[in-house]
Design a protein around this motif. Structure first.
Motif, PDB file in Angstrom:
ATOM      1  N   LEU A 282       0.564  -1.166  -0.063  1.00  0.00           N
ATOM      2  CA  LEU A 282       0.318   0.007  -0.138  1.00  0.00           C
ATOM      3  C   LEU A 282       1.006   1.140   0.257  1.00  0.00           C
ATOM      4  CD1 LEU A 282      -2.487  -1.100   2.544  1.00  0.00           C
ATOM      5  CD2 LEU A 282      -2.665  -1.643   0.065  1.00  0.00           C
ATOM      6  N   ARG A 283      -0.002   2.486  -0.765  1.00  0.00           N
ATOM      7  CA  ARG A 283       0.838   3.430  -0.388  1.00  0.00           C
ATOM      8  C   ARG A 283       0.289   4.663   0.127  1.00  0.00           C
ATOM      9  NH1 ARG A 283       2.949   3.164  -7.323  1.00  0.00           N
ATOM     10  NH2 ARG A 283       3.206   0.691  -6.855  1.00  0.00           N
ATOM     11  N   LEU A 284       1.097   5.818   0.284  1.00  0.00           N
ATOM     12  CA  LEU A 284       0.742   6.980   0.997  1.00  0.00           C
ATOM     13  C   LEU A 284       0.471   8.080  -0.688  1.00  0.00           C
ATOM     14  CD1 LEU A 284      -0.779   8.373   3.506  1.00  0.00           C
ATOM     15  CD2 LEU A 284       2.304   9.497   3.303  1.00  0.00           C
ATOM     16  N   VAL A 285      -1.228   7.961  -0.672  1.00  0.00           N
ATOM     17  CA  VAL A 285      -0.817   8.626  -1.357  1.00  0.00           C
ATOM     18  C   VAL A 285      -1.115  10.400  -1.350  1.00  0.00           C
ATOM     19  CG1 VAL A 285      -2.625   9.723  -3.873  1.00  0.00           C
ATOM     20  CG2 VAL A 285      -2.181   7.224  -2.824  1.00  0.00           C
ATOM     21  N   VAL A 286      -0.409  11.146  -1.945  1.00  0.00           N
ATOM     22  CA  VAL A 286      -1.066  13.022  -1.309  1.00  0.00           C
ATOM     23  C   VAL A 286      -0.999  13.681  -2.185  1.00  0.00           C
ATOM     24  CG1 VAL A 286       0.693  11.915   0.809  1.00  0.00           C
ATOM     25  CG2 VAL A 286       1.425  13.255  -1.302  1.00  0.00           C
ATOM     26  N   PRO A 287      -1.911  14.553  -1.671  1.00  0.00           N
ATOM     27  CA  PRO A 287      -1.696  15.659  -2.816  1.00  0.00           C
ATOM     28  C   PRO A 287      -0.166  16.344  -3.893  1.00  0.00           C
ATOM     29  CG  PRO A 287      -2.533  16.458  -1.526  1.00  0.00           C
ATOM     30  CD  PRO A 287      -2.042  15.187  -1.031  1.00  0.00           C
ATOM     31  N   GLU A 288       0.083  16.908  -4.569  1.00  0.00           N
ATOM     32  CA  GLU A 288       0.922  17.259  -6.194  1.00  0.00           C
ATOM     33  C   GLU A 288       1.376  18.476  -4.744  1.00  0.00           C
ATOM     34  OE1 GLU A 288       0.678  17.929  -9.573  1.00  0.00           O
ATOM     35  OE2 GLU A 288       1.697  15.487 -10.070  1.00  0.00           O
TER      36      GLU A 288
END
Length: 343
Positions: free
Chosen positions: A214-220
């Motif tokens: 699983l990945r931590l998804v963050v905004p640009e």
């Protein structure tokens, strides 16, 4: 119950005081009929004749209005057929046939009964043919459930590979969250399902097939967006977008955050992973998600270095539930993909 997406690629006891000779004769004849069916013999009414013998016998007599001709069609002695019809009338307490020498005609009660009998026999016939077709090794059916996140790439690839060797097998595909699929598995509506995390239930057999990071998804533009790796504890003050409670990925998110020492602050809950990515791209929070089928603009996906952020994916089926030939073949195929399910 949450929305589901499905794709389609479904003797009455004889009285003991009756003639033992007649009962024995009819049992023997029905055994012979069953053997003929297994060997592919007999006409299109044979399944009904085996599954509902007296109703099928009555329908034949009514159709011919003649005991002898009906007995010839059914392949039973005339005397046995006559006794069977008499027993049926006595059990019902209703006269179904008016006798005129060698011929018979339906009474009003018999005519009404015949309509229901024919519908019942047609239903039995269709049901028998459906279950036989579904169990056919070459063209049978597999009811297969899987998580939404496995739908875009993993499942289509699996089906393509399996059908290369089993081109005629049909699939009923059900996409849903884990708990809903397990409910349908227990209800007999699914044969197999891919799920995560792996359920621990005494009535299910579960085999681990693979694991997915699983990945931590963050905004640009996020404060962590320039990093390649991040510890989950660094997100303790972030707002999270997650799947709704009851989804496997939500349980994993809650567990990983707890291991990192905090309870996630939930900004939005959804039902589909790519929708959550869109919310992250809009700057509405961060998320723990499996890799996307294609890169999503507007977000940055970071490796989580601690705690180890993975979800185990396995196949589950109902314990003690016998498999048809196509289900058994697909189960063997899936088990043969251990460690390569997501390849």
């Amino acid at each position: 119950m949450r929305p589901m997406h499905e794709i389609e690629i479904i003797v009455p006891m004889q009285h003991e005081h009756r003639s033992e000779r007649g009962a024995s004769s009819l049992r023997k004849e029905n055994d012979i009929a069953a053997t003929n069916i297994r060997q592919g013999k007999g006409d299109g009414r044979d399944w009904s004749a085996v599954l509902a013998p007296r109703l099928a016998q009555f329908a034949a007599v009514a159709r011919h209005e003649h005991i002898t001709r009906a007995a010839q069609e059914l392949g039973v002695p005339q005397s046995s057929l006559s006794r069977a019809i008499v027993r049926l009338e006595e059990d019902l307490g209703v006269t179904l046939l008016a006798r005129h020498g060698r011929t018979v005609s339906l009474t009003p009660a018999g005519r009404m009964f015949l309509g229901s009998v024919e519908r019942a026999l047609d239903g039995v016939e269709r049901a028998a043919e459906t279950v036989r077709a579904d169990a056919d090794p070459s063209t049978g059916r597999v009811a297969f459930g899987f998580l939404h996140t496995l739908g875009p790439e993993t499942v289509p690839g699996l089906l393509r590979e399996f059908r290369a060797d089993h081109p005629g097998v049909r699939f009923q595909l059900v996409q849903n969250y884990g708990e809903a699929m397990l409910e349908r598995l227990r209800a007999g509506e699914l044969d197999l399902c891919l799920t995560a995390p792996l359920p621990d239930a005494p009535d299910l057999v579960v085999r681990r097939l693979d694991e997915q990071r699983l990945r931590l998804v963050v905004p640009e533009g996020h404060r962590l967006a320039g990093r390649r790796r991040v510890r989950l504890a660094e997100t303790a003050e972030e707002w999270f977008v997650t799947l709704e409670a009851g989804y496997g990925l939500r349980r994993i998110t809650d567990r990983l955050c707890a291991e990192a020492g905090f309870t996630p602050k939930i900004a939005f809950e959804g039902e589909e992973a790519e929708t959550l990515r869109g919310l992250v791209a809009a700057g509405l929070g961060v998320a723990l998600l499996p890799p996307p089928p294609v890169p999503r603009p507007g977000v940055v996906e970071l490796t989580v270095s601690g705690p180890r952020a993975v979800r185990e994916i396995g196949v589950a089926w109902l314990d003690g539930h016998p498999d048809t030939a196509p289900v058994a073949a697909f189960k063997r195929f899936l088990l043969g993909r251990r460690g390569r399910l997501l390849a």
